[in-house]
Design an enzyme around this catalytic site. Structure first.
Site, PDB file in Angstrom:
ATOM      1  N   SER A   8     -15.628 -21.101   5.994  1.00 22.42           N
ATOM      2  CA  SER A   8     -15.597 -22.132   7.025  1.00 22.42           C
ATOM      3  C   SER A   8     -16.276 -21.675   8.312  1.00 22.42           C
ATOM      4  O   SER A   8     -16.285 -20.491   8.659  1.00 22.42           O
ATOM      5  CB  SER A   8     -14.151 -22.536   7.323  1.00 22.42           C
ATOM      6  OG  SER A   8     -13.414 -21.437   7.821  1.00 22.42           O
ATOM      7  N   PHE A 116      -6.982 -31.540  11.977  1.00 17.17           N
ATOM      8  CA  PHE A 116      -8.123 -30.759  11.506  1.00 17.17           C
ATOM      9  C   PHE A 116      -9.114 -31.700  10.841  1.00 17.17           C
ATOM     10  O   PHE A 116      -8.771 -32.427   9.911  1.00 17.17           O
ATOM     11  CB  PHE A 116      -7.705 -29.668  10.519  1.00 17.17           C
ATOM     12  CG  PHE A 116      -8.880 -28.828  10.053  1.00 17.17           C
ATOM     13  CD1 PHE A 116      -9.396 -27.837  10.873  1.00 17.17           C
ATOM     14  CD2 PHE A 116      -9.480 -29.049   8.823  1.00 17.17           C
ATOM     15  CE1 PHE A 116     -10.490 -27.081  10.466  1.00 17.17           C
ATOM     16  CE2 PHE A 116     -10.563 -28.296   8.412  1.00 17.17           C
ATOM     17  CZ  PHE A 116     -11.075 -27.302   9.238  1.00 17.17           C
ATOM     18  N   GLN A 173      -6.553 -21.341   1.814  1.00 11.80           N
ATOM     19  CA  GLN A 173      -6.808 -22.368   0.805  1.00 11.80           C
ATOM     20  C   GLN A 173      -5.973 -22.167  -0.450  1.00 11.80           C
ATOM     21  O   GLN A 173      -5.954 -23.042  -1.322  1.00 11.80           O
ATOM     22  CB  GLN A 173      -8.304 -22.392   0.438  1.00 11.80           C
ATOM     23  CG  GLN A 173      -9.211 -22.953   1.522  1.00 11.80           C
ATOM     24  CD  GLN A 173      -8.974 -24.434   1.802  1.00 11.80           C
ATOM     25  OE1 GLN A 173      -7.845 -24.925   1.749  1.00 11.80           O
ATOM     26  NE2 GLN A 173     -10.031 -25.158   2.100  1.00 11.80           N
ATOM     27  N   ASP A 257      -9.583 -11.612   9.738  1.00 15.50           N
ATOM     28  CA  ASP A 257     -11.050 -11.696   9.670  1.00 15.50           C
ATOM     29  C   ASP A 257     -11.677 -10.433  10.249  1.00 15.50           C
ATOM     30  O   ASP A 257     -12.673  -9.918   9.728  1.00 15.50           O
ATOM     31  CB  ASP A 257     -11.550 -12.922  10.439  1.00 15.50           C
ATOM     32  CG  ASP A 257     -11.010 -14.231   9.878  1.00 15.50           C
ATOM     33  OD1 ASP A 257     -10.694 -14.270   8.675  1.00 15.50           O
ATOM     34  OD2 ASP A 257     -10.909 -15.206  10.643  1.00 15.50           O
TER      35      ASP A 257
END
Length: 323
Positions: A8, A116, A173, A257
């Protein structure tokens, strides 16, 4: 190493309402709510897991290849990423949709109302990795990060078809994907990244035991929050690395991340798994110490010193040779 980072790309629009949502909600009128909150602050943050990871790589001098779908409102964000060492030439720009966006208002009680918008992210399923592999002269690794679920499955299948090494990183996800989709994501992965909760959820979704998962992936990396990181894999002894020392806790968003960016960058330098985890832990700490996922900067001298303080002089010496 040439590493493609798929996933994303988004912006976060964060606002503050100087009051309490609860006092504005009428219990007998909830079926016809129509409210507008006058906010006193707006912060726009750059985000998205792929962009965050590629940015972190750039901070350590590795030019990550960003792969994702955005809208034609991406120009300023692209400029930011390119200035910070990210290859954006394989980002797909939608003709119709805006870049993914998270819009959130927080009140004085820390209650939130948020939305979102996936937007252009849904077009990531149309991206083919083959032309990217050709453009850069061969990909050494493809990270499959949280994205449009169909895109994640397609990228994974294409990696297997083309013989490209890939890392599975389904993160948020996992909650949305089916067991079959999840099994497809991990089968044949060189690396599997999860946090401790996602590790259990993944085992539940796939129906695989820990040993059965290790039959399908080479190395499993599990971040453990304040307890550091655990690495297990075929033919290797379990590795546990403690967290790096933090100067402050400002914002945990994007810490995972940051870890992935540091870990993969260190691997690209040819360092071993333990050293890669140490670099990942320290870069994650930089993210934790700042508000926002891409608001930190790495000073080489300071980074090496902090690494040495936490993990020893040899770690500092080995990493300094690549910075």
């Amino acid at each position: 190493m040439k590493i493609a980072v798929t996933g994303s790309i988004a912006t976060d629009h964060l606002m503050h309402f100087p009051g309490r949502f609860a006092t504005q909600l009428m219990p007998d009128q909830l079926d016809r709510v129509s409210l507008s909150f006058l906010v006193d602050d707006l912060v726009v943050r750059r985000g998205g897991v792929a962009a965050n990871i590629a940015f972190g790589m750039g901070q350590l001098g590795l030019r990550g290849i960003l792969v994702g779908a955005v809208g034609n409102d991406f120009a300023d964000y692209r400029s930011w990423l390119e200035r910070h060492g990210v290859d954006c030439d394989s980002v797909h720009v939608s003709e119709y949709a805006h870049t993914s966006r998270f819009v959130c208002t927080t009140d004085d009680d820390m209650c939130q109302i948020a939305s979102f918008y996936a937007g252009a992210m849904s077009e990531a399923r149309n991206i083919e990795l083959g032309p990217i592999d050709t453009r850069v002269g061969g990909l050494d690794l493809v990270l499959i990060g949280a994205n449009d679920p169909e895109a994640m499955v397609r990228h994974t299948a294409e990696c297997r078809q083309r013989g490209l090494r890939f890392a599975a990183d389904p993160s948020q996800q996992l909650a949305r994907m089916t067991g079959e989709q999840t099994r497809q994501l991990i089968d044949g992965a060189a690396f599997l990244f999860t946090n401790e909760y996602e590790k259990t959820l993944l085992e539940s979704k796939t129906g695989y035991s820990q040993d059965e998962i290790l039959d399908r992936v080479e190395v499993r990396v599990t971040t453990l929050g304040k307890d550091g990181v655990e690495i297990v894999g075929r033919g290797i002894e379990r590795i546990h690395v403690e967290c790096a020392t933090e100067a402050a806790k400002a914002d945990p968003t994007g810490v995972g991340d940051g870890f992935r960016a540091g870990f993969l960058t260190a691997l690209s330098w040819g360092l071993d798994l333990r050293r890669a985890a140490e670099v990942g832990n320290l870069l994650a700490t930089y993210v934790l110490e700042t508000v926002g996922t891409q608001e930190y900067s790495v000073d080489t001298t300071e980074f090496v010193k902090r690494l040495g303080d936490d993990y020893g002089d040899l770690a500092a010496e080995q990493v300094a040779a690549h910075l």
